[in-house]
Design an enzyme around this catalytic site. Structure first.
Site, PDB file in Angstrom:
ATOM      1  N   GLU A 191      24.395  10.362 -43.020  1.00 23.50           N
ATOM      2  CA  GLU A 191      23.761  11.491 -42.340  1.00 23.50           C
ATOM      3  C   GLU A 191      23.263  12.467 -43.405  1.00 23.50           C
ATOM      4  O   GLU A 191      24.018  12.895 -44.273  1.00 23.50           O
ATOM      5  CB  GLU A 191      24.784  12.170 -41.408  1.00 23.50           C
ATOM      6  CG  GLU A 191      24.183  13.282 -40.591  1.00 23.50           C
ATOM      7  CD  GLU A 191      24.971  13.587 -39.307  1.00 23.50           C
ATOM      8  OE1 GLU A 191      25.781  12.756 -38.864  1.00 23.50           O
ATOM      9  OE2 GLU A 191      24.750  14.680 -38.744  1.00 23.50           O
ATOM     10  N   ARG A 192      21.969  12.781 -43.352  1.00 24.76           N
ATOM     11  CA  ARG A 192      21.332  13.705 -44.310  1.00 24.76           C
ATOM     12  C   ARG A 192      21.475  13.232 -45.761  1.00 24.76           C
ATOM     13  O   ARG A 192      21.578  14.052 -46.667  1.00 24.76           O
ATOM     14  CB  ARG A 192      21.905  15.118 -44.184  1.00 24.76           C
ATOM     15  CG  ARG A 192      22.157  15.610 -42.768  1.00 24.76           C
ATOM     16  CD  ARG A 192      20.899  15.696 -41.963  1.00 24.76           C
ATOM     17  NE  ARG A 192      21.139  16.272 -40.640  1.00 24.76           N
ATOM     18  CZ  ARG A 192      20.200  16.358 -39.718  1.00 24.76           C
ATOM     19  NH1 ARG A 192      18.976  15.922 -39.946  1.00 24.76           N
ATOM     20  NH2 ARG A 192      20.461  16.891 -38.564  1.00 24.76           N
ATOM     21  N   ASN A 234      31.083  14.113 -38.443  1.00 26.92           N
ATOM     22  CA  ASN A 234      30.845  13.607 -37.084  1.00 26.92           C
ATOM     23  C   ASN A 234      31.553  12.259 -37.078  1.00 26.92           C
ATOM     24  O   ASN A 234      30.961  11.216 -37.319  1.00 26.92           O
ATOM     25  CB  ASN A 234      29.347  13.468 -36.809  1.00 26.92           C
ATOM     26  CG  ASN A 234      28.658  14.820 -36.864  1.00 26.92           C
ATOM     27  OD1 ASN A 234      29.192  15.817 -36.388  1.00 26.92           O
ATOM     28  ND2 ASN A 234      27.482  14.866 -37.483  1.00 26.92           N
ATOM     29  N   GLU A 315      28.706  21.056 -32.074  1.00 25.86           N
ATOM     30  CA  GLU A 315      27.604  20.093 -31.924  1.00 25.86           C
ATOM     31  C   GLU A 315      28.053  18.804 -31.238  1.00 25.86           C
ATOM     32  O   GLU A 315      27.750  17.709 -31.693  1.00 25.86           O
ATOM     33  CB  GLU A 315      26.989  19.776 -33.297  1.00 25.86           C
ATOM     34  CG  GLU A 315      26.393  21.008 -33.962  1.00 25.86           C
ATOM     35  CD  GLU A 315      25.684  20.725 -35.266  1.00 25.86           C
ATOM     36  OE1 GLU A 315      26.067  19.775 -35.973  1.00 25.86           O
ATOM     37  OE2 GLU A 315      24.734  21.472 -35.581  1.00 25.86           O
ATOM     38  N   ARG A 359      23.776  33.034 -32.565  1.00 30.38           N
ATOM     39  CA  ARG A 359      24.517  32.000 -33.295  1.00 30.38           C
ATOM     40  C   ARG A 359      25.176  32.569 -34.553  1.00 30.38           C
ATOM     41  O   ARG A 359      26.246  32.121 -34.968  1.00 30.38           O
ATOM     42  CB  ARG A 359      23.552  30.858 -33.641  1.00 30.38           C
ATOM     43  CG  ARG A 359      24.184  29.776 -34.474  1.00 30.38           C
ATOM     44  CD  ARG A 359      23.248  28.594 -34.634  1.00 30.38           C
ATOM     45  NE  ARG A 359      23.727  27.694 -35.665  1.00 30.38           N
ATOM     46  CZ  ARG A 359      23.074  26.631 -36.091  1.00 30.38           C
ATOM     47  NH1 ARG A 359      21.910  26.315 -35.566  1.00 30.38           N
ATOM     48  NH2 ARG A 359      23.572  25.860 -37.036  1.00 30.38           N
ATOM     49  N   ASP A 388      23.307  27.807 -41.263  1.00 24.67           N
ATOM     50  CA  ASP A 388      23.452  26.392 -41.597  1.00 24.67           C
ATOM     51  C   ASP A 388      22.700  25.979 -42.864  1.00 24.67           C
ATOM     52  O   ASP A 388      21.656  25.351 -42.773  1.00 24.67           O
ATOM     53  CB  ASP A 388      22.944  25.537 -40.434  1.00 24.67           C
ATOM     54  CG  ASP A 388      23.256  24.063 -40.625  1.00 24.67           C
ATOM     55  OD1 ASP A 388      23.997  23.739 -41.555  1.00 24.67           O
ATOM     56  OD2 ASP A 388      22.754  23.244 -39.836  1.00 24.67           O
ATOM     57  N   GLU A 416      19.143  18.585 -47.154  1.00 29.75           N
ATOM     58  CA  GLU A 416      18.751  18.543 -45.747  1.00 29.75           C
ATOM     59  C   GLU A 416      17.625  19.526 -45.447  1.00 29.75           C
ATOM     60  O   GLU A 416      16.685  19.204 -44.721  1.00 29.75           O
ATOM     61  CB  GLU A 416      19.960  18.867 -44.867  1.00 29.75           C
ATOM     62  CG  GLU A 416      19.594  18.966 -43.397  1.00 29.75           C
ATOM     63  CD  GLU A 416      20.784  19.279 -42.495  1.00 29.75           C
ATOM     64  OE1 GLU A 416      21.921  19.376 -42.989  1.00 29.75           O
ATOM     65  OE2 GLU A 416      20.554  19.422 -41.285  1.00 29.75           O
ATOM     66  N   HIS A 544      15.156  28.682 -40.496  1.00 29.32           N
ATOM     67  CA  HIS A 544      15.196  27.563 -39.572  1.00 29.32           C
ATOM     68  C   HIS A 544      13.887  27.354 -38.796  1.00 29.32           C
ATOM     69  O   HIS A 544      13.885  27.236 -37.570  1.00 29.32           O
ATOM     70  CB  HIS A 544      16.347  27.733 -38.581  1.00 29.32           C
ATOM     71  CG  HIS A 544      17.100  26.433 -38.376  1.00 29.32           C
ATOM     72  ND1 HIS A 544      16.454  25.235 -38.177  1.00 29.32           N
ATOM     73  CD2 HIS A 544      18.421  26.148 -38.340  1.00 29.32           C
ATOM     74  CE1 HIS A 544      17.353  24.268 -38.047  1.00 29.32           C
ATOM     75  NE2 HIS A 544      18.550  24.789 -38.151  1.00 29.32           N
TER      76      HIS A 544
HETATM   77  C1  BDP Z   1      23.907  20.428 -39.815  1.00 29.13           C
HETATM   78  C2  BDP Z   1      23.371  19.039 -39.863  1.00 29.13           C
HETATM   79  C3  BDP Z   1      24.197  18.040 -39.117  1.00 29.13           C
HETATM   80  C4  BDP Z   1      25.651  18.196 -39.487  1.00 29.13           C
HETATM   81  C5  BDP Z   1      26.082  19.628 -39.278  1.00 29.13           C
HETATM   82  C6  BDP Z   1      27.497  19.904 -39.761  1.00 29.13           C
HETATM   83  O1  BDP Z   1      22.072  19.077 -39.325  1.00 29.13           O
HETATM   84  O2  BDP Z   1      23.716  16.772 -39.423  1.00 29.13           O
HETATM   85  O3  BDP Z   1      26.450  17.337 -38.738  1.00 29.13           O
HETATM   86  O4  BDP Z   1      25.279  20.482 -40.018  1.00 29.13           O
HETATM   87  O5  BDP Z   1      27.639  20.488 -40.822  1.00 29.13           O
HETATM   88  O6  BDP Z   1      23.328  21.087 -40.891  1.00 29.13           O
HETATM   89  O7  BDP Z   1      28.462  19.549 -39.089  1.00 29.13           O
END
Ligand code: BDP
Length: 728
Positions: A191-192, A234, A315, A359, A388, A416, A544
């Protein structure tokens, strides 16, 4: 490191027929990163180093001391251009002695205990000493791992052409847990990640120990990293089953001599997903029992597991809220399970629910009421900013708010929000900007770095995490300069007071060349790259504006109806009057989460730093800026400046090609070209889109965008997104 020997042989051949100082530029695929150990080119220095180190004396033979030996053998042979003798006793002048007073009689005889004890378990001392009339250099520490860190430091001194007359040096880490986080999935998509598949070959583990695993550990250990959370936050619960624990145990075995502990990202619902229970309620006795047993099982595979990393109630990830409990209930339940084994829980504060007011406020609002309720083997992991990992955020107000809860930093190394594996963006200045920010939590000087170090509040656990992106790409990170952010993160985790400039300098010397003509120019490229990244995407405190989901290109027009905070308009709030998010008392009042005088400065439109302006204020298009321009003109100028800097970066890079290998030169050159294309697209999209609100023309003298807004909006659908994990 397959190519090391070949390169050494090639360098040696060239050097033996030519006088010193001729630049030797060998092919380089980037695999060795900053541990290249190429022969020192300066003849005077080379002679001095050879004179100072002609043999290495190591008396101990623990796995870590064998790692020290291997590293010194490879490093010194490369740097000095000749093999160095190893033995267990001194045979003359020019010895390098490495060891601990408890394991090496020779080190014990040097009377250094007093100087070593104060450095703690991981610290080291390097000094010049005399042993029976022979001059020697000693690397001494209280533990083998400390010696390892000292060995890497000595090699770094040589790699960066420091004179050994600057000894003694001593150093110890300022935080306890210096951890890299991998967002690697079972299917090996990262992921990323943007640099190939996950490093961890689940299909061939535990039988096959890919040599890359050791090199990975060496690279991290060279920075002082002592932990790796190897799977995505995740989290897939199957990582906690025997089938995978057996494989992960082998990684832990490989990392152990290098001082790196494995951590596992745990799925909070594991008792349901893999345990057959119908609940994961952290207060349910069956659930508690399940985790206790699970911890016992995990530790039977990996006796020194660092612990768990948890993303909960964020998320879509499960967490204690799902069972009417809070974060402390959830974290403490896991903390109790790992406590008997010495484990800890890193509990992430990256939480935000849909539909709340702002947020920005949410992590603070959820965690501050829980301050003091977490067990002492829990550490709350907080992202550097309140939203973020954006190119520029103010520091998260949670730093300074948790007086009775261990708190650690989470930085992102992977790009990212910085152009994936393509754009050049050195994040060192971003990290230090945050680490040096003064929270005033306990008066002036309560910087984020000091809080992390446990100097402001009495934390019994301290730490810093970085989300890194290595994958199967030969150079580990895709864009070669992502390595520099990894390097800077690791060194800052060791010592947050280091400067981003010094770290860029070190990294360049170790990774490319010591030639000052190259260093001067490329250091400037690195330095300007972060600000360029901010300017062509979201200057003056915008944030963002990304296309949702993949976060590559611009889409400031996005509205998300179910999750407004996943759409760009939520963040910029542009209208005919102006732009920006009002976080003062007339808006969400998030500024109240900061201590004074920070809160007053952020809340005051005249005093807030302009590069954070639109984070805190909705500002009229005509607002006068410090440059004398209106906000609109200034905003447009920043966007243009971003593109201009990228063009400058291209020219500057072109001007230093002769000093390095063709492979990396051409690679970066091509990537910069793409970066220019992307920067233009960002600039034009944003300027046209925001212009549709301001109704104002482009300031005079600027090249107008090539196309109209519709064209750029279309590109969002059309243009390939370079990320296999996201799936275009
Ligand atoms: C966000 C990302 C996502 C991550 C999330 C995280 O888009 O892919 O799962 O952060 O840090 O920046 O949990």
């Amino acid at each position: 490191m397959g190519s090391v020997r070949q390169n050494l042989i090639r360098s040696f051949l060239v050097i033996s027929v030519l006088p010193f100082i001729v630049p030797v530029v060998c092919a380089d695929d980037g695999y060795r990163m900053w541990l290249r150990y190429e022969q020192v080119q300066d003849a005077g220095l080379l002679a001095a180093y050879r004179n100072a180190i002609s043999q290495v004396v190591i008396e101990e033979s623990s796995p870590t001391m064998l790692a020290v030996k291997d590293e010194l053998e490879m490093g010194l042979e490369g740097l000095l251009g000749r093999p160095v003798a190893f033995s267990t006793h001194i045979t003359g002048s020019g010895a390098l002695v490495a060891g601990t007073p408890s394991g090496s009689p020779l080190v014990a005889s040097l009377g250094l205990e007093g100087r070593i004890e104060v450095l703690g378990a991981d610290g080291f001392l390097i000094d010049q000493v005399t042993v029976s009339g022979n001059s020697a250099v000693v690397i001494a520490a209280a533990s083998d791992i400390g010696v390892l860190y000292g060995a890497f430091h000595l090699l770094r001194l040589l790699q960066t052409h420091q004179s050994l007359s600057s000894l003694p040096v001593s150093s110890s880490p300022r935080v306890m847990h210096r951890v890299v986080n991998h967002w690697d999935n079972i299917r090996r998509l990262v992921e990323r990640g943007y640099a190939g598949l996950s490093l961890w070959e689940w299909g061939t583990l535990p039988e096959y120990r890919h040599p890359r695993y050791t090199d990975y550990a060496r690279l991290n250990a060279s920075l002082g990293i002592n932990g790796a959370a190897i799977n995505n936050v995740n989290a897939d619960a199957r990582f906690l089953t025997g089938q995978f624990l057996e494989k992960i145990a082998v990684l832990a075995d490989i990392f152990r001599p290098w001082g790196i502990k494995v951590y596992l990202s745990a799925n909070f619902d594991s008792p349901r997903i893999i345990g057959g229970l119908d609940t994961a309620d952290p207060l349910d006795p069956q659930v508690i029992e399940w985790w206790n047993k699970k911890a016992e099982e995990i530790y039977s595979y990996i006796p020194d597991l660092g612990g768990f990393l948890v993303k909960a109630d964020s998320e879509g990830q499960p967490g204690p809220h799902g069972y009417g409990r809070d974060h402390a209930d959830g974290a403490n339940m896991l903390a109790r399970a790992v406590k008997p084994f010495g484990g800890i829980v890193m509990w992430r504060a990256f939480v935000y629910d849909p539909g709340r007011t702002d947020r920005f406020r949410e992590a603070w609002d959820e965690f501050v009421p829980l301050d003091g309720k977490f067990m002492d083997n829990v550490i709350v992991q907080v992202k550097n900013g309140p939203i973020d990992f954006q190119p520029r955020e103010p520091f998260s107000p949670l730093f300074g708010a948790l007086t009775n809860t261990n708190t650690m930093m989470e930085f992102q190394v992977t790009q990212e929000y910085f152009g994936f594996g393509i754009h050049l963006a050195y994040k060192g200045p971003m990290y230090t900007e945050i680490l040096n920010a003064d929270t005033y939590a306990a008066g002036e000087g309560s910087t984020v770095g000091m809080i992390l170090e446990g100097k402001v509040f009495d934390y019994n656990l301290t730490g810093m995490a970085g989300v890194i992106n290595p994958g199967t790409d030969r150079n580990w990170t895709g864009q070669p300069f992502v390595q520099s952010s990894w390097y800077a993160f690791g060194r800052l985790a060791w010592d947050h007071t280091l400067s981003a400039e010094a770290l860029a300098d070190e990294w360049l010397r170790m990774t490319f060349t010591n030639d000052d003509r190259f260093i001067g120019t490329v250091k400037e490229i690195m330095f300007r790259s972060r600000e360029a990244a901010v300017n062509y995407r979201n200057p003056l405190g915008l944030t963002h504006l990304y296309a949702q989901g993949h976060h590559y290109g611009p889409a400031p027009w996005t509205e998300h109806h179910h999750r407004p905070d996943w759409g760009a308009v939520y963040y910029h709030r542009a209208d005919e009057q102006g732009i920006g998010f009002d976080r003062t008392a007339s808006g969400s009042n998030a500024v109240e989460q900061y201590h004074e005088p920070v809160a007053s400065v952020f809340r005051d439109i005249e005093r807030v730093p302009e590069d954070l302006l639109l984070w805190f204020h909705h500002v009229s298009w005509d607002h006068p800026m410090r440059s004398g321009r209106t906000l609109w003109d200034e905003l447009v100028h920043k966007y243009y400046e971003g593109v201009k800097t990228v063009r400058w970066m291209q020219d500057a890079w072109d001007s230093v090609g002769e000093f390095i290998d063709r492979e990396r030169y051409e690679h970066v050159r091509a990537l910069l070209k793409i970066q220019e294309r992307d920067a233009l697209r960002w600039r034009n999209s944003c300027v046209l889109y925001f212009g549709s609100f301001s109704g104002k023309p482009l300031p005079e003298g600027l090249e107008p965008p090539e196309h109209d807004l519709e064209h750029y909006m279309d590109l969002e659908r059309i243009i390939y997104v370079p990320d296999p994990w996201y799936g275009w």
